[in-house]
Design a protein around this motif. Structure first.
Motif, PDB file in Angstrom:
ATOM      1  N   ILE A  63     -47.919  -9.858 -65.017  1.00 40.38           N
ATOM      2  CA  ILE A  63     -47.221  -8.587 -65.208  1.00 40.38           C
ATOM      3  C   ILE A  63     -46.567  -8.244 -63.877  1.00 40.38           C
ATOM      4  CG2 ILE A  63     -47.528  -6.126 -65.703  1.00 40.38           C
ATOM      5  CD1 ILE A  63     -50.047  -7.037 -67.405  1.00 40.38           C
TER       6      ILE A  63
ATOM      7  N   ASP B  68     -58.267 -11.654 -62.520  1.00 42.24           N
ATOM      8  CA  ASP B  68     -57.462 -10.592 -63.141  1.00 42.24           C
ATOM      9  C   ASP B  68     -57.373  -9.462 -62.119  1.00 42.24           C
ATOM     10  OD1 ASP B  68     -56.188  -8.790 -64.763  1.00 42.24           O
ATOM     11  OD2 ASP B  68     -57.896  -8.435 -66.102  1.00 42.24           O
TER      12      ASP B  68
ATOM     13  N   HIS C 297     -63.200  -4.525 -68.121  1.00 38.40           N
ATOM     14  CA  HIS C 297     -63.668  -5.433 -69.175  1.00 38.40           C
ATOM     15  C   HIS C 297     -64.344  -6.628 -68.526  1.00 38.40           C
ATOM     16  CE1 HIS C 297     -60.226  -7.935 -68.025  1.00 38.40           C
ATOM     17  NE2 HIS C 297     -59.547  -6.798 -67.952  1.00 38.40           N
TER      18      HIS C 297
ATOM     19  N   HIS D 254     -60.057 -11.267 -71.116  1.00 33.70           N
ATOM     20  CA  HIS D 254     -60.871 -10.229 -71.751  1.00 33.70           C
ATOM     21  C   HIS D 254     -62.047 -10.964 -72.385  1.00 33.70           C
ATOM     22  CE1 HIS D 254     -56.865  -7.867 -71.975  1.00 33.70           C
ATOM     23  NE2 HIS D 254     -57.482  -7.653 -70.842  1.00 33.70           N
TER      24      HIS D 254
HETATM   25  N1  GLY Z   1     -54.204  -8.232 -67.150  1.00 28.56           N
HETATM   26  C1  GLY Z   1     -54.711  -7.575 -68.286  1.00 28.56           C
HETATM   27  C2  GLY Z   1     -55.764  -6.640 -67.934  1.00 28.56           C
HETATM   28  O1  GLY Z   1     -55.800  -6.181 -66.818  1.00 28.56           O
HETATM   29  O2  GLY Z   1     -56.639  -6.352 -68.701  1.00 28.56           O
END
Ligand code: GLY
Ligand code: MN
Ligand code: MN
Length: 490
Positions: free
Chosen positions: A276, A316, A399, A406
């Motif tokens: 992203i 992440d 998460h 996830h």
């Molecule tokens: N990149 C997806 C999230 O942060 O959950």
């Protein structure tokens, strides 16, 4: 010369060569067909040591066997998916399969067969063997090794994975013929599911999926090591991005996406999810992966990206960076609020705490800030009770993280979302504030600003460890780090 690919009079050990459809291949003479069957060296590799994952996967299979005594368990890796005509998407093996085998080979299937004496299971990994040179498959079939590369032989795979291996092409018939209770992990291999139709039920298969998801809640030392590697590579990717922000300004968010991906690839890895790369108002779109927007000095860049290691564990991580190296007063005010919320969230990550605690802690900070700024009528307790902060906080605060970004998503509510944290769990803490460009309820200067800060946190015996601590988080530290990387220090 002839177009016929079958030798005229196959001898006893000569098998017919497959006919390729649509005449995509030029004619193959009998002489060439025969010629291609022989003259190849024995390349079988011997004395292979098991891969590092092998003993961990064996322990996981043993636990699975204890949970479902007397039942046949079928766990497919999945198949290639067509992208366009005769090309395929990059293959990514099913997480359940990877966790239980350490393998990532397409079209493979792990089967746990209950032993006749009722004591445990025998595990067999069904997979494609090496291409048969006798029938031309290796050079005339699209899945032949000459096209897709050498595969491990069944003997080699057995040694590497510490698992008995068999030819996967025999499996569907074997499954159809079998009797007794059976469960399959659905959603990865339609052919295997078809072979098991009538033998399985959705409810029982869901129990298997739940169990396998919950079995990943607590990570072992191999997994924690891999996650740390993924995070470390991600940190290098973020540094690379900071160094080219000026070039990104001249092009677009694509330059940022490509820069991060280059780091993943040159280190032999991949990304665990679409990066992203959200500049300016795109930061308010939670999963902005189009990455085709302008990168402008004075705006923020929200970069949410994670390297996935060759073992398929992913980081992440999110940082929200001032593109010109310095936060404006309003950007900093919003950033500091998110930072404070994240600090409160991370402090709530410890063994025995409820999983929901870190979310609640972060949301309270954000609600208080929104009241303080006059964006919503207080007090904060009222805002939280009615959930009014969610107009701008939008998502949960974190998460589980692991093989899936996830991770453990099929775990039951009582063991995950309503459960308690345990040492060895790894989760993200990622609060954010997002003011949409068309949100008329906030002053104009807030509109189009989005901030998220995301770190990967390991629950330890006495608290937590931030696996991504090497990336600065506090606003002044972020600015200093960017200045250092871009040579503008002082
Ligand atoms: N990149 C997806 C999230 O942060 O959950
Ligand atoms: Mn993320
Ligand atoms: Mn996340």
């Amino acid at each position: 010369m002839t177009d016929e690919l079958t030798p005229e009079t196959p001898g006893e050990d000569e098998q017919p060569i497959k006919q390729r459809k649509n005449g995509l291949y030029p004619g193959v003479s009998d002489e060439l067909a025969k010629n291609m069957q022989s003259g190849w060296a024995d390349t079988e590799l011997r004395d292979l040591e098991p891969v590092e994952q092998a003993p961990y996967a064996a322990r996981r299979r043993a636990a699975l066997s204890r949970r479902f005594p007397g039942e046949r368990l079928v766990i497919p890796a999945g198949n290639l998916k067509t992208r366009s005509n005769d090309t395929e998407y990059d293959f990514r093996a099913a997480t359940e399969f990877v966790h239980l085998t350490g393998d990532q080979t397409d079209d493979s299937v792990l089967v746990l067969e209950p032993r006749a004496d009722g004591e445990g299971h025998d595990a067999t990994l069904y997979r494609l063997p090496r291409s048969d040179r006798g029938n031309g498959e290796f050079w005339l079939d699209g899945m032949g090794e000459l096209w897709v590369g050498r595969r491990n032989s069944l003997t080699e795979a057995a040694a590497l994975l510490g698992l008995a291996c068999a030819d996967v092409r025999e499996l569907p018939d074997a499954l159809r013929a079998a009797s007794g209770p059976v469960r399959v992990v659905r959603g990865h291999d339609a052919g295997i599911e078809e072979a098991l139709a009538g033998q399985v039920t959705a409810e029982r298969d869901e129990e298997l999926r739940e169990y396998l998801s919950e079995a990943r809640l607590v990570k072992d030392e191999f997994e924690i090591g891999e996650l740390q590697k993924a995070v470390d590579s991600t940190v290098r990717g973020f540094e690379d991005v900071v160094k080219v922000l000026d070039k990104a300004e001249a092009t677009s968010e694509r330059y940022i996406e490509g820069t991060f991906f280059l780091r993943a690839r040159v280190e032999g890895n991949d990304v665990g999810y679409g990066s992203i790369c959200a500049a300016g108002p795109h930061a308010t779109t939670l999963h902005w992966v189009r990455n085709n927007g302008q990168v402008r000095s004075g705006d923020l860049l929200l970069l949410d990206a994670g390297v996935e290691t060759t073992s398929l564990y992913t980081a992440d991580v999110t940082r929200t960076l001032p593109i010109n190296g310095t936060y404006s007063d309003l950007q900093r005010k919003i950033y500091d609020a998110v930072y404070e919320a994240q600090e409160a969230g991370i402090a709530a990550v410890k063994p025995g705490a409820a999983f929901r605690d870190f979310h609640d802690a972060a949301q309270r900070v954000l609600a208080e800030k929104l009241v303080e700024w006059g964006l919503v009528e207080g007090p904060a307790d009222r805002v939280l009770e009615l959930g009014l902060q969610r107009r701008w906080t939008l998502h949960g605060t974190g998460h589980m993280l692991g093989l899936d970004v996830h991770d453990c998503a099929a775990a039951r509510t009582e063991t995950y979302v309503d459960g308690a944290l345990e040492p060895g769990m790894v989760l993200t803490v990622e609060p954010g504030l997002y003011f949409q460009a068309d949100d008329l309820t906030v002053p104009a200067e807030y509109r189009g600003i989005g901030v998220r800060i995301e770190d990967d946190i390991l629950v330890t015996e006495d608290g937590n460890r931030n696996l991504s601590a090497a990336l600065p988080r506090r606003a002044d530290e972020v600015e200093a780090w960017m200045a250092e990387l871009t040579g503008q220090r002082g």
